[in-house]
Design a protein around this motif. Structure first.
Motif, PDB file in Angstrom:
ATOM      1  N   HIS A 172       0.852  -1.196   0.000  1.00 30.10           N
ATOM      2  CA  HIS A 172       0.000   0.000   0.000  1.00 30.10           C
ATOM      3  C   HIS A 172       0.883   1.239   0.000  1.00 30.10           C
ATOM      4  N   GLU A 175       1.532   3.797   2.687  1.00 27.90           N
ATOM      5  CA  GLU A 175       2.110   3.232   3.915  1.00 27.90           C
ATOM      6  C   GLU A 175       3.599   3.087   3.638  1.00 27.90           C
ATOM      7  N   HIS A 247      -5.776   0.618  -3.065  1.00 34.90           N
ATOM      8  CA  HIS A 247      -5.825  -0.269  -1.908  1.00 34.90           C
ATOM      9  C   HIS A 247      -6.228  -1.705  -2.278  1.00 34.90           C
ATOM     10  N   HIS A 280       2.065  -3.518   6.594  1.00 32.81           N
ATOM     11  CA  HIS A 280       1.146  -2.405   6.331  1.00 32.81           C
ATOM     12  C   HIS A 280       1.304  -1.339   7.402  1.00 32.81           C
ATOM     13  N   GLU A 281       0.619  -0.221   7.197  1.00 30.70           N
ATOM     14  CA  GLU A 281       0.639   0.864   8.179  1.00 30.70           C
ATOM     15  C   GLU A 281      -0.733   1.496   8.235  1.00 30.70           C
ATOM     16  N   GLU A 356       0.029  -4.309  10.893  1.00 26.77           N
ATOM     17  CA  GLU A 356      -0.290  -2.903  10.700  1.00 26.77           C
ATOM     18  C   GLU A 356       0.613  -2.151  11.666  1.00 26.77           C
TER      19      GLU A 356
HETATM   20 ZN   LIG Z   1      -2.254  -1.454   4.074  1.00 29.35          ZN
END
Ligand SMILES: [Zn+2]
Length: 1014
Positions: A172, A175, A247, A280-281, A356
């Protein structure tokens, strides 16, 4: 990457590679190894508080010959203001490879825009030297058939093998932290002599793809650099990530439409890692969402769900001991859909994982204030994130690296367990027919849509699923069910026994009623058999089966789509077979790509192509763009075959061209001496425009992808282009406005005009931006002029196609007299699959389809139809008799006068129909829509009892029977409204042709129409 598959002598197998497995070593630096003082000082400077770091990452070991990330970044990993392009990350990884024998870099493919993707292997020299022989062992463990499912042999292989842990970063694009974290992680794994890190590199091969979405990463770095150069201005949102989608690039492990998915999947299938871990973030500060909160995907091995818990809880536990706040597992991620990239491992006997972490969408250091739901303590988050904290990209990198290092340690210390589990999951997949079943899935050899069937099978082949083909007819027991509306899926279907297909009905108990006595079914030779006694049986099972999400499931915060049943979405028949006899059928393994039959079948100078809604037909039309083609408006028979309405008739064409293209596309052509005598109209090569907004391009990206895959040329225009062009009709025949998700007002208004202009274009500062489309200012929307231009486009004979939320624009702003729209209040159709019924099979939009079709639906708009502008006549009137004398069927009789004759009640109208216009209203025809301009309902939602196909459906009665696809004539053109979405995530290939039909028949959409008499 080439790995030798040559079996190794046994003597090598018994040499174990891990001298200190299960070592419990203290985290922290080796006091005998010097540290890079300057780099370490910067780590401490950029970390905003000591508790945002750990003993694993609060220093950097020094090396006399291996360069640190600073060599490329000019500063340390996670430094403020530093976001490297993918190429810079690769340059560093290749510097590492040159400087250290513990690093190898592999090219794993390219992106849609031609950028490279890489995988970096880091381990001790000793392990890297044995990659090939280890791979041979992992391949045997991955396919236990190769060792005759011999557990003792597996134990020997496990003892000799080392595992592979595959990490991927920044799928993503907004991120942004992972690439620098992974650069530094690779350095640490290669250089650090601490017992802690040495233990990892001696026991595990860490495989790293530092940038998954390479095209999007580079655009994001452009945006960030633009922001740095314009510190006081608003910056553009990242409207494009990858070439097609944003996304949703992490929802493609079902459709396999994107190159990044294919490249990671192929790397996974080649290397046979035990873990695939995506970074991810979005959530503070580190959420290991692997464990999630259920409902878990129902097709994975329970061994895997245990592994999620083991690794996840160790992760939380270790970081809690480091005193790092905000590290937790569980949360509300439901782990249901197999569409996530990491789920490639889950469905292929590995372990899927996902973090995340927290990021600032760039490398600025910022004061961040959290919402109560983010900082409050919960049972699974005993040390929650701080309500307010200064946060830096370095903090992010500390968390990512610390978490990965603790995971790698746990994984390495338990490598034999995880390798054995890897074997066991493969073995249990092969034993599936004997245990939980099913025995196989069968795709019948007489499928109506052989092209779409082949396409579905090729997608499964991409997943590594083995497919066989019956060499003789075979008969097996199948689940018998009452005939249901899905049975007749094709106008020329000769499938008498199709009622046996496994389609659940609205009531979950219905499929378990005692009336479901078994029946037998014969499948013809040529049927495709997907055996469940293969290592990747769970992949096929998860993708082909039906989903049922109970409306009262405790999980009410549903993360994503609830259904993906591939056969239904491809509009091809897939039969789940529990009868193990199917495995004894005469069959052969298919060793090449599945292709549908093709070629020119009989001789004659007129060529016929049956319209079966196979997507390749639209490609055929555009590939032979100079050949005149016609569509038959009625079914006909010729050359001993039945041809559906819409079939192509080609009177003049080069046979060699036709043969070449139809062979390539897997299309059957029939030559006849004379054209059939049937009414036809031309099938022209429509000029298509796909119109996007500058608000969101995510959902339209799947349309672009579908059109590109099928080689349908189109112009890519924005709402700003439409605003400026008063003669759209001169350029385009069809304009498609895919879902936007922002509402009509936003489409018209665009973004507020406060502040500075927001450019999206190629400059020396932003070289990766503006290539797909460009504008000096993203803010203006369609505007009133654009609306007017679109209305003129339709009046002038153009076709305007709107879908889901963009139908609101057409309905609200007067494009579609007679159609009104409401949004649901009770309906919960959460990314599910619903049954549709064809209302008007003579409409060209329905060509090639049967009387029923399953479509993807996500709480689509609810349409009502009227023959009067602005009216909903007839509905809402009280039905039945009023209070009075007699029985319910009797007339009332007013007293003191002779009984009056009661007029015939108006004919009952169905939910998807317009009510007849009462005579009272005809006295002044004001507002009555002339018959030729009335909405024509082509497809509707099925009756409530038949509506549910797969996923979660609650309150379905609210949308049941309502119109789903409507063709509204307007001026000389048409507006087409879809309540369902025909193009979704590369998964809905069975409904693509509704749109293609509208395109191919754009100037004859009234064909077959029967008009109201008045
Ligand atoms: Zn993500």
């Amino acid at each position: 990457m080439i790995l030798s598959l040559r079996p190794m002598p046994l003597i090598l197998l018994v040499i174990t590679t891990c001298a200190i497995s299960n070592a419990q070593v203290k985290p922290g630096r080796d006091p005998n190894q010097p540290i890079d003082e300057e780099y370490t000082k910067k780590i401490r400077e950029y970390t905003t508080a000591p508790h945002f770091n750990s003993p694993l990452t609060d220093y950097l070991p020094a090396s006399p010959n291996v360069p640190t990330p600073k060599a490329v970044l000019g500063d340390i990993a996670g430094a403020p203001g530093k976001l490297p392009y993918a190429e810079e990350v690769y340059r560093y990884m290749r510097m590492l490879e040159r400087a250290s024998p513990r690093v190898k870099v592999y090219s794993i493919g390219t992106t849609e825009e031609g950028r490279e993707m890489i995988a970096v292997a880091v381990a001790s020299e000793k392990l890297l030297a044995k990659l090939d022989e280890n791979h041979a062992r992992l391949a045997k463990l991955a396919d236990p058939r190769t060792i005759n499912m011999d557990d003792a042999e597996a134990d020997k292989l496990v003892a000799a093998s080392f595992p592979i842990y595959y990490i991927t970063g920044t799928i993503h694009s907004v991120e942004t932290g992972a690439p620098t974290a992974l650069m530094e992680l690779a350095y640490r794994l290669a250089v650090d002599d601490s017992a802690y890190v040495k233990n990892i590199r001696d026991n595990v091969v860490t495989l790293i793809t530092p940038v998954v979405e390479v095209d999007g990463r580079n655009r994001m770095v452009d945006i960030y650099n633009w922001h740095l150069a314009h510190p006081n201005e608003n910056w553009p949102s990242l409207i494009y990530w990858g070439h097609y989608v944003a996304h949703d690039n992490n929802r493609d492990a079902i459709g396999l439409s994107l190159k990044l998915t294919r490249n990671v999947l192929n790397t996974y299938l080649t290397w046979k890692p035990q873990v695939l871990h995506d970074l991810h973030e979005s959530v503070p500060y580190l959420y290991d969402n692997t464990i999630g909160d259920g409902p878990y995907n129902a097709w994975v091995d329970p061994i895997l769900t245990d592994e999620w818990q083991m690794i996840g809880w160790n992760n939380v536990s270790e970081m809690t001991k480091f005193g790092m706040p905000g590290v937790f597992a569980h949360g509300n991620f439901d782990t249901w859909s197999p569409g996530y990239l990491m789920f490639i491992a889950a469905t292929h006997n590995g372990i899927s994982r996902l973090y995340e972490t927290f990021g600032n969408g760039g490398a600025d250091t910022l004061e961040r204030t959290l919402s109560p739901s983010e900082y409050q303590r919960t049972w699974y988050r005993q040390n929650p994130p701080l309500p307010k904290a200064k946060w830096s990209q370095r903090n992010n990198n500390n968390y990512e690296e610390t978490a990965l290092l603790t995971s790698l340690t746990y994984f390495g210390n338990n490598s034999k367990l995880f390798l054995k589990n890897f074997y066991l999951k493969g073995k249990r997949s092969i034993e599936k027919p004997k245990n939980e079943g099913p025995a196989a899935y069968v795709l019948p050899g007489d499928e109506v849509r052989a092209g779409n069937q082949a396409e579905l099978l090729r997608t499964l082949q991409g997943q590594g699923v083995e497919i066989s083909r019956a060499t003789a007819p075979f008969t097996v027991t199948v689940k018998a069910k009452k005939p249901e509306p899905g049975a007749d899926r094709g106008p020329s279907s000769a499938r008498a026994s199709a009622a046996a297909t496994a389609t659940p009905t609205a009531s979950p108990s219905a499929s378990a009623t005692p009336s479901a006595t078994p029946a037998t079914r014969q499948f013809p030779a040529g049927s495709y058999i997907i055996r469940m006694d293969q290592p990747y049986s769970r992949t096929a099972d998860a993708l082909l089966d039906y989903q049922y999400w109970a409306p009262n499931d405790p999980q009410q915060d549903i993360y994503d789509d609830t259904a993906w049943t591939m056969g239904e979405l491809a509009n091809v028949e897939v039969v789940r077979i529990t009868d193990p006899k199917v495995l004894g059928a005469a069959m052969e393994r298919i060793t090449s790509e599945v292709r549908s039959p093709s070629g020119i079948n009989s001789s004659g100078t007129v060529y016929l192509v049956n319209h079966n809604a196979d997507n390749a037909l639209v490609t055929l039309r555009y590939r032979l763009k100079n050949v005149e083609m016609e569509a038959a408006e009625e079914p006909f028979e010729a050359a001993g075959h039945k041809f559906n309405r819409g079939s192509f008739i080609i009177r003049k064409a080069s046979e060699s061209d036709l043969k070449r293209v139809s062979d390539e596309l897997g299309i059957q052509v029939y030559g006849v001496a004379d054209a059939p005598s049937v009414k036809t109209h031309p099938v022209r090569v429509a000029r298509v425009a796909l119109m996007h907004t500058w608000l969101s391009t995510q959902d339209e990206g799947w349309y672009r992808l579908g059109l590109d895959q099928l080689q349908v040329p189109f112009s890519y225009i924005s709402t700003q282009d439409a605003a400026k062009d008063a003669n759209l009709r001169s350029k385009y025949d069809v304009i498609v406005l895919a879902p936007v998700g922002r509402g009509s007002a936003a489409i018209i208004n665009g973004q507020p005009m406060y502040g500075n202009p927001i450019p999206w274009k190629t400059t020396s500062l932003t070289p990766n931006i503006g290539k797909i489309d460009a504008t000096d200012d993203m803010r203006p929307g369609l505007g009133w002029s654009g609306l007017e231009n679109l209305q003129k486009f339709v009046r002038d004979g153009g076709v305007f196609i709107t879908v889901d939320d963009t139908t609101d624009l057409a309905v609200t702003y007067g494009f579609t007299p007679g159609v009104s729209v409401t949004r649901s209040t009770r309906l919960r159709a959460v990314g599910d699959i619903l049954r549709m019924k064809t209302v008007d099979s003579t409409s060209p939009i329905a060509y090639g389809y049967g009387d029923s079709l399953a479509m993807y639906c996500s709480n689509g708009p609810i349409f009502n139809i009227s023959n009067i502008v602005g009216g909903r006549v007839g509905r809402g009137q009280r039905e039945g008799r009023g209070t009075g004398r007699g029985t319910p069927d009797d007339p009332d009789v007013p007293q003191g006068r002779p009984p009056a004759e009661i007029p015939e009640p108006p004919p009952k109208t169905e939910v998807w129909e317009a009510a007849p216009i009462p005579e009272e209203q005809r006295r002044n025809a004001l507002g009555i829509i002339p018959p030729a301009q009335r909405p024509r309902v082509v497809v509707r939602y099925a009756d409530n009892r038949d509506l549910f196909v797969s996923g979660l459906l609650d309150g379905g009665d609210e949308i049941a029977q309502h119109a789903a696809v409507i063709d509204v004539p307007s001026g000389n053109g048409h507006v087409i409204l879809f309540s369902t979405n025909p193009f979704w995530r590369g998964q809905t290939k069975g409904s693509y042709f509704l749109l293609f039909n509208a395109i191919l028949n754009f100037d004859n959409l009234n064909a077959g129409r029967k008009l109201d008499t008045k």
